[in-house]
Motif scaffolding. Sequence first.
Motif, short mmCIF file in Angstrom:
data_model
loop_
_atom_site.label_atom_id
_atom_site.label_comp_id
_atom_site.label_asym_id
_atom_site.label_seq_id
_atom_site.Cartn_x
_atom_site.Cartn_y
_atom_site.Cartn_z
N MET B 158 0.83 -1.21 0.00
CA MET B 158 0.00 0.00 0.00
C MET B 158 0.86 1.25 0.00
N ARG B 159 1.97 1.22 0.73
CA ARG B 159 2.87 2.37 0.76
C ARG B 159 3.38 2.65 -0.66
N GLN B 160 3.83 1.57 -1.33
CA GLN B 160 4.32 1.74 -2.71
C GLN B 160 3.21 2.30 -3.60
N TYR B 161 2.01 1.79 -3.40
CA TYR B 161 0.89 2.22 -4.24
C TYR B 161 0.61 3.70 -4.04
N TYR B 162 0.60 4.15 -2.80
CA TYR B 162 0.34 5.57 -2.55
C TYR B 162 1.48 6.44 -3.05
N PHE B 163 2.71 5.94 -2.96
CA PHE B 163 3.83 6.68 -3.55
C PHE B 163 3.59 6.87 -5.05
N SER B 164 3.10 5.78 -5.69
CA SER B 164 2.95 5.84 -7.14
C SER B 164 1.86 6.82 -7.55
N LEU B 165 0.93 7.13 -6.66
CA LEU B 165 -0.11 8.10 -7.00
C LEU B 165 0.41 9.53 -6.99
N GLY B 166 1.54 9.74 -6.34
CA GLY B 166 2.09 11.09 -6.25
C GLY B 166 1.51 11.82 -5.05
N LYS B 167 2.31 12.75 -4.49
CA LYS B 167 1.86 13.38 -3.24
C LYS B 167 0.92 14.55 -3.46
N GLU B 168 0.83 15.04 -4.71
CA GLU B 168 0.01 16.24 -4.95
C GLU B 168 -1.44 16.05 -4.56
N LEU B 169 -1.98 14.84 -4.83
CA LEU B 169 -3.40 14.61 -4.52
C LEU B 169 -3.67 14.83 -3.04
N PHE B 170 -2.78 14.31 -2.21
CA PHE B 170 -3.00 14.44 -0.77
C PHE B 170 -2.76 15.87 -0.31
N GLU B 171 -1.79 16.53 -0.95
CA GLU B 171 -1.55 17.93 -0.61
C GLU B 171 -2.73 18.79 -1.01
N ALA B 172 -3.29 18.50 -2.21
CA ALA B 172 -4.45 19.26 -2.66
C ALA B 172 -5.59 19.11 -1.66
N ALA B 173 -5.78 17.89 -1.18
CA ALA B 173 -6.86 17.66 -0.21
C ALA B 173 -6.63 18.47 1.06
N ARG B 174 -5.37 18.54 1.48
CA ARG B 174 -5.07 19.31 2.70
C ARG B 174 -5.38 20.78 2.50
N ILE B 175 -5.00 21.29 1.33
CA ILE B 175 -5.27 22.70 1.06
C ILE B 175 -6.76 22.94 0.91
N ASP B 176 -7.47 21.95 0.38
CA ASP B 176 -8.91 22.09 0.25
C ASP B 176 -9.63 22.01 1.59
N GLY B 177 -8.89 21.86 2.67
CA GLY B 177 -9.51 21.93 3.98
C GLY B 177 -9.69 20.60 4.68
N ALA B 178 -9.13 19.53 4.10
CA ALA B 178 -9.24 18.24 4.77
C ALA B 178 -8.05 18.07 5.71
N ASN B 179 -8.30 17.68 6.97
CA ASN B 179 -7.16 17.40 7.83
C ASN B 179 -6.61 16.03 7.43
N PRO B 180 -5.45 15.63 7.95
CA PRO B 180 -4.83 14.39 7.47
C PRO B 180 -5.76 13.18 7.56
N LEU B 181 -6.59 13.14 8.57
CA LEU B 181 -7.47 11.99 8.73
C LEU B 181 -8.59 12.00 7.68
N LYS B 182 -9.15 13.18 7.44
CA LYS B 182 -10.18 13.29 6.41
C LYS B 182 -9.59 12.98 5.04
N ALA B 183 -8.37 13.45 4.81
CA ALA B 183 -7.72 13.17 3.52
C ALA B 183 -7.59 11.67 3.33
N PHE B 184 -7.39 10.94 4.42
CA PHE B 184 -7.34 9.47 4.30
C PHE B 184 -8.69 8.91 3.88
N PHE B 185 -9.74 9.31 4.58
CA PHE B 185 -11.04 8.69 4.31
C PHE B 185 -11.63 9.12 2.97
N TYR B 186 -11.40 10.38 2.57
CA TYR B 186 -12.01 10.85 1.33
C TYR B 186 -11.15 10.59 0.10
#
Lengths: 356, 278, 314
Positions: B158-186
């Motif tokens: 799973m770690r490799q898989y999330y690396f392969s998606l690139g970090k921008e998606l998770f960063e975008a979610a954080r900027i869009d107002g999701a905290n780290p836990l919400k970014a996980f679930f959404y």
Amino acid sequence: MSVELKNITKAFGSTEVLKDVNIRIEKGEFFVLLGPSGSGKSTLLRIIAGLEEPDRGEILINGQRVNELDPSKRNIAMVFQNYALYPHMNVFNNISFPLKMRGVKKEEIISKVREVANLLNITHLLDKYPYQLSGGEQQRVALARALVRDPEVFLLDEPLSNLDAKLRVKLRFELRKLLHDQLGITTIYVTHDQIEAMTMADRIAVINKGALMQIGTPTELYEKPKNTFIATFIGTPSMNLIMARVEDNAIKVFGRRIIVRDKTRLPEGDIILGIRPQDIKVGEPSIARLKLAGEEKLGSGYILHLNFENSELLLYLERETAAVKGEFIPVLFDGPLYLFDSSTEELVTKIDNYEV
Amino acid sequence: MNRKLFNILKISGIYLVLIFFALVYLMPFIRSLFGSFMTWEQASYFPPQWIPNPMTFTNYLKLVEISLFPTWIINTAIYSGIIVLVNILTASMSGYAFASLNFPKKDLIFNTLLALLMIPPFVTLIPNFIIYVKLGIIDNLFGLAILSTANISSIFLMRQYYFSLGKELFEAARIDGANPLKAFFYIALPLGRPALGAISIYNFLAAWNAFLGPLVFLRSPENYTLPVGLSFAFSRSIWSDYGPIIAGSLIASAPTILLFVVLNKYLIRGIVIRASKG
Amino acid sequence: MAILASKKNIERLTFILLIIYPFTLNAFFGYFSAVFSFWLSFYSWDILSPMKFVGLSNYYALFQELWRGLNLLFSDPNLLQFRAPFFNGLKNILVYTAIVVPTQTFLALMLALMGNQKIRGSQFFKVAYFLPATTCSVIISLIFMWLFEKDGFINFFIIPFTGGYRINWLNDPTYLLTAISLVAIWGTSGNFSVTFLSGLQTLPKEVYEAAKIDGASSLNRLIHITIPLLKPIIAYVVIMGLIGALQMFDLSYVMAGSSGGVGGAGYTITLDIYNTAFLQLRYGYAAAKSVILFLLIFSLSYYVQNKLRYYRHE
């Protein structure tokens, strides 16, 4: 909202990517961070966003220190270079995501998304998924997602670099019109393209190797570059730099003397003389006759490559010359001269009034 | 002309060998399928016979009538179900955490976990057994399942898989107002579906087929899983003849065979990931 | 709430929340148990009575057993299982590994090379070869015990080659380990051949095209391009096979029984650890044996890895 950066310093391991950067960005300003790749400009943007932490220094948004705030709490919006659209959500859900995360009511979400979709002309795309969109459409969706919640600060990280050239020119104009003229949002825009910076910005900060070189309006940067880096980085073709000497308040170049009419005293010794290709003309009374090495056709004009000693002088002409390769042609200076210190490469003075 | 002939010969030769080995690999299953409907006299007849005569379901009936076989099926299903479900959670959560959250020395923590893959299960078996005895959760299906609920290979995948998606998606979610836990679930959890599918299959196969753990940690026959139960039934000669063992083996392997035949593309892709890491 | 508002702390707390369960579980049942196992190997303990520190005497007994086994191997091999079971298990598992690992690697590679040709139905072959690997080893063993019977299915195909003699696979000490090895090869070679196949499909096509243009025959392409490029995957398959073979338990437990079958011919190290711990209740001694097993696996796979790496740079 204003954004202020104080003494921002950041290192990744042993490489310093930002060295003591101080910038103040005013409310409603369209501010561009310009620099070559690897200059640290993107890192600076990510520090403002809260995606990276500075080693030292403060970030103030509207006078409030936000260093400790999570990105989700900073009320900023960001458009990424690759847009970072959520692939598992359709366009509507992508745009509404920031509102949903803030617990906005459903009816309000729907009306807000409609509003911003109208503004960006993407209403017909709302049911589609990111992989079904073209690059330009994805870009607009990313913008919509950033705009939908009325952010205080708008961050864009090379948002046009993945688009083709034609679309880039069109969007350059539209982006500024929308963000600056229509919405008046404080915008920080990162790019490595100086034309993009010059055409869009209210003010530009030029960054090189992690250090802030100069802040100013596009005109200031063009007309009063602080050092040779900015002088050559801004303007196409690049400013010519020629090694020269100052003796008796006159500049010795090509074996001729340029007498300065201004009252300023020039420092004696070696200097670097800068002149823009647009400010060199063909004709008499010439300062030198230089050998034509080649010619580039730009469509709108022509760049001549002239040889002297071991280096090259560029010359921009609007009309083609009759001269052929290898021919010696007469050139004259017809525009401001820039004198840079030969060791620090800082601008010493700009001379408008001179005589050969 | 010569060259064409040579090619035809070569291809036929290859087919011959491939089909021969396909038969070798499939024959035990095919033979069991036919044999399970035979009386034991016929199934052990020499030379082997193919058509069940008389056709009999006694072997299957005996499984239900004289033994805990149905209980073992339910036990194995519960055991595998728990392991698959909890591993989906642990692998996606910690894979996401290791791939995209900041934490001091997180790579060191991850490598420490990964190094555990080098320790053979026999080294930890005895202490774990002792711990379970002392905790009083020996002979407990749920207690045993806990041991396999945080599979390290799955976390790695799973770690490799999330690396392969690139970090921008998770960063975008954080900027869009999701905290780290919400970014996980959404973002991370729904995006992880393809990889989680592969992980589910792997964990299911491992749990359904597990032998050593259930053998050591389960004591009473009513708590057994299928592999332990079948091996127990065989060694105690519960069914007096071998027919029900064959029938039971077929039933016990049916889920894994079906799963593999339907989802083989997923599994084989998973091997590519594993092979390229090693 | 002040703690939660800080960016750093939100991330760190979330990180801890997300990994706390897998981390604690693995730290406890992995690292703690591994250390516990090592520590236990210096004690004598049956869980019920108090633990007794015995220093190195477990290891001393172990090496005595190995020495005794080595002597018996040449004088009276029939007594091996009775007087030096750990040595017997070690001897068997080394023989088993020496049979299984090279055979399954070669078979897997051969099948993958053929399956990689442009042929129809390659997906069918993949599924057929991989199926044994997805099936429970206990079930495989049970089915094969029926097939390996003296009047069984396998002997029917063998008798033309043995002149009508029916081998008593499971009850003859000469053949028991061979039977177990054959089942193991059957069970894992298909799995590894799919590994090779996926490796073959990632090899750069340009290299082959270049070699074809350079006039290399298909045999030459195999020897000079395919095999060298596959070295990392061969190393992976050999090491995985090695680790699996040295820890073989299920097949022997079912096919030979926990005492190793006739004359202990199917006995293994892992069976010995199992018996020492869970039948004789000598947990300390069993822990010492598991430490030796760990060292054996670790050093052998380390050795092989280095050797294969050396070839790769040649």
